[in-house]
Design a protein around this motif. Sequence first.
Motif, PDB file in Angstrom:
ATOM      1  N   ALA A  30      47.975  46.065 -72.724  1.00  0.00           N
ATOM      2  CA  ALA A  30      46.629  45.915 -73.758  1.00  0.00           C
ATOM      3  C   ALA A  30      45.886  46.603 -72.455  1.00  0.00           C
ATOM      4  O   ALA A  30      44.857  47.189 -73.365  1.00  0.00           O
ATOM      5  N   HIS A  31      45.911  47.334 -71.529  1.00  0.00           N
ATOM      6  CA  HIS A  31      45.014  47.938 -71.069  1.00  0.00           C
ATOM      7  C   HIS A  31      45.249  50.239 -69.797  1.00  0.00           C
ATOM      8  O   HIS A  31      44.726  50.022 -69.522  1.00  0.00           O
ATOM      9  N   GLY A  32      46.283  50.098 -70.041  1.00  0.00           N
ATOM     10  CA  GLY A  32      46.906  51.292 -69.905  1.00  0.00           C
ATOM     11  C   GLY A  32      46.677  51.211 -67.644  1.00  0.00           C
ATOM     12  O   GLY A  32      46.492  52.099 -67.582  1.00  0.00           O
ATOM     13  N   TRP A  37      48.416  48.744 -59.507  1.00  0.00           N
ATOM     14  CA  TRP A  37      46.268  49.481 -60.013  1.00  0.00           C
ATOM     15  C   TRP A  37      45.778  48.167 -59.947  1.00  0.00           C
ATOM     16  O   TRP A  37      44.424  47.932 -59.757  1.00  0.00           O
ATOM     17  N   TYR A  38      46.253  47.235 -60.443  1.00  0.00           N
ATOM     18  CA  TYR A  38      45.246  45.926 -60.740  1.00  0.00           C
ATOM     19  C   TYR A  38      44.921  45.485 -59.152  1.00  0.00           C
ATOM     20  O   TYR A  38      44.305  45.084 -58.476  1.00  0.00           O
ATOM     21  N   LEU A 105      38.387  46.505 -64.355  1.00  0.00           N
ATOM     22  CA  LEU A 105      39.526  44.824 -63.814  1.00  0.00           C
ATOM     23  C   LEU A 105      38.457  43.822 -64.849  1.00  0.00           C
ATOM     24  O   LEU A 105      39.338  43.578 -64.591  1.00  0.00           O
ATOM     25  N   ARG A 106      37.253  44.156 -64.409  1.00  0.00           N
ATOM     26  CA  ARG A 106      36.664  42.979 -65.451  1.00  0.00           C
ATOM     27  C   ARG A 106      37.085  42.544 -66.682  1.00  0.00           C
ATOM     28  O   ARG A 106      37.737  41.965 -67.491  1.00  0.00           O
ATOM     29  N   LYS A 107      37.547  44.165 -67.665  1.00  0.00           N
ATOM     30  CA  LYS A 107      38.225  44.609 -68.625  1.00  0.00           C
ATOM     31  C   LYS A 107      39.964  43.064 -68.548  1.00  0.00           C
ATOM     32  O   LYS A 107      40.118  42.688 -69.381  1.00  0.00           O
ATOM     33  N   ALA A 108      40.220  43.914 -67.591  1.00  0.00           N
ATOM     34  CA  ALA A 108      41.839  43.702 -67.450  1.00  0.00           C
ATOM     35  C   ALA A 108      41.955  42.071 -67.167  1.00  0.00           C
ATOM     36  O   ALA A 108      43.003  40.995 -67.574  1.00  0.00           O
TER      37      ALA A 108
END
Length: 161
Positions: A30-32, A37-38, A105-108
């Motif tokens: 979804a976010h690469g 990393w997250y 971060l906020r998008k994922a």
Amino acid sequence: MSEDLADTWGALLKVHAALVPRLDRELQEAHGLPITWYDVLLELNSAPDRRLTMGQLGSVATLSRTRVSRVIDELVRTGLVAREPNPDDGRSAFAALTPAGRATLRKAAPTYVAAVQREFADHLTAREAKVLAGALHKVLAAGAAVDPEDSAATGARRAPR
């Protein structure tokens, strides 16, 4: 070790081994964004001034301290994290969350939270979740008493603020 404890330990290992790759795959598709990393972005987002030294990050992130440096190098190359000098200790540096890192971060986060809900939380009652959290925090606290540097590693995986 009793059969019940052996079963509990085995189930914990199997749940971790099954769910982490699923969450990682979902974040990457979804976010690469690899789950490592997250995790680092999440810890930096939660830290004072959105920055931590490598040692602090190694204590709170869910990856080994040796892996932290490699992940930070990757995040710096992508512009999600910046290295900042530590004025109190010239031998260390801060890893600081950049605006791009915070936006990523906020998008994922909704993807991560939905996956944790679907793959984990939906299978527990509120009571089971409370008992499980209490038991796991008890184990973490006992480990922190043995290794005080790991005492910060008892934080929960939460959504970014």
